[in-house]
Scaffold this motif. Sequence first.
Motif, PDB file in Angstrom:
ATOM      1  N   TRP A 154       0.829  -1.205   0.000  1.00  0.00           N
ATOM      2  CA  TRP A 154       0.000   0.000   0.000  1.00  0.00           C
ATOM      3  C   TRP A 154       0.863   1.255   0.000  1.00  0.00           C
ATOM      4  O   TRP A 154       0.559   2.226  -0.688  1.00  0.00           O
ATOM      5  CB  TRP A 154      -0.918   0.000   1.218  1.00  0.00           C
ATOM      6  N   ARG A 197     -11.978   0.204  -8.201  1.00  0.00           N
ATOM      7  CA  ARG A 197     -12.927  -0.037  -7.103  1.00  0.00           C
ATOM      8  C   ARG A 197     -13.261  -1.519  -6.916  1.00  0.00           C
ATOM      9  O   ARG A 197     -13.199  -2.030  -5.792  1.00  0.00           O
ATOM     10  CB  ARG A 197     -14.191   0.783  -7.318  1.00  0.00           C
ATOM     11  N   ASN A 201     -10.653  -3.504  -5.057  1.00  0.00           N
ATOM     12  CA  ASN A 201     -10.343  -3.035  -3.709  1.00  0.00           C
ATOM     13  C   ASN A 201      -9.053  -2.213  -3.686  1.00  0.00           C
ATOM     14  O   ASN A 201      -8.278  -2.270  -2.739  1.00  0.00           O
ATOM     15  CB  ASN A 201     -10.253  -4.213  -2.726  1.00  0.00           C
ATOM     16  N   VAL A 260     -11.322   5.011  -0.754  1.00  0.00           N
ATOM     17  CA  VAL A 260     -11.763   4.164   0.363  1.00  0.00           C
ATOM     18  C   VAL A 260     -10.643   4.153   1.407  1.00  0.00           C
ATOM     19  O   VAL A 260      -9.479   3.970   1.062  1.00  0.00           O
ATOM     20  CB  VAL A 260     -12.061   2.729  -0.131  1.00  0.00           C
ATOM     21  N   ASP A 306     -10.525   0.135   5.851  1.00  0.00           N
ATOM     22  CA  ASP A 306     -11.675  -0.533   5.230  1.00  0.00           C
ATOM     23  C   ASP A 306     -11.213  -1.490   4.143  1.00  0.00           C
ATOM     24  O   ASP A 306     -11.731  -2.606   4.029  1.00  0.00           O
ATOM     25  CB  ASP A 306     -12.640   0.494   4.638  1.00  0.00           C
ATOM     26  N   ARG A 307     -10.245  -1.054   3.334  1.00  0.00           N
ATOM     27  CA  ARG A 307      -9.715  -1.936   2.293  1.00  0.00           C
ATOM     28  C   ARG A 307      -9.005  -3.124   2.921  1.00  0.00           C
ATOM     29  O   ARG A 307      -9.132  -4.262   2.452  1.00  0.00           O
ATOM     30  CB  ARG A 307      -8.749  -1.177   1.381  1.00  0.00           C
ATOM     31  N   TRP A 315      -9.973  -7.129   2.566  1.00  0.00           N
ATOM     32  CA  TRP A 315      -8.966  -8.099   2.127  1.00  0.00           C
ATOM     33  C   TRP A 315      -8.808  -9.219   3.157  1.00  0.00           C
ATOM     34  O   TRP A 315      -8.792 -10.397   2.823  1.00  0.00           O
ATOM     35  CB  TRP A 315      -7.632  -7.381   1.904  1.00  0.00           C
TER      36      TRP A 315
END
Length: 82
Positions: free
Chosen positions: A28, A54, A57, A62, A66-67, A71
């Motif tokens: 990330w 989107r 994910n 977002v 939350d992502r 996952w």
Amino acid sequence: MIKYLVRRTLGWLLMIVVATNVTYFLAWSFLDPRSNYVGRKPPVTPEQIENLLRPRNLDASVPLLDRWWAWFTGILLRWDWG
């Protein structure tokens, strides 16, 4: 002996969970999935890029937690690592 095997198995499972989560957060912080769509011929609009990211994910709008939760629950409930 069984106590030893259970303890070793739990240790390995914990190490796997920690390693996969660290890898998720490193990906990330260093990877930019949006860059795959910039500079294409014909050009892709920002809205199209959002619509492509989107469902995977990867949408930056977002929040990260939350992502991550989507996952992580995907792994636990459906064995979906993607």
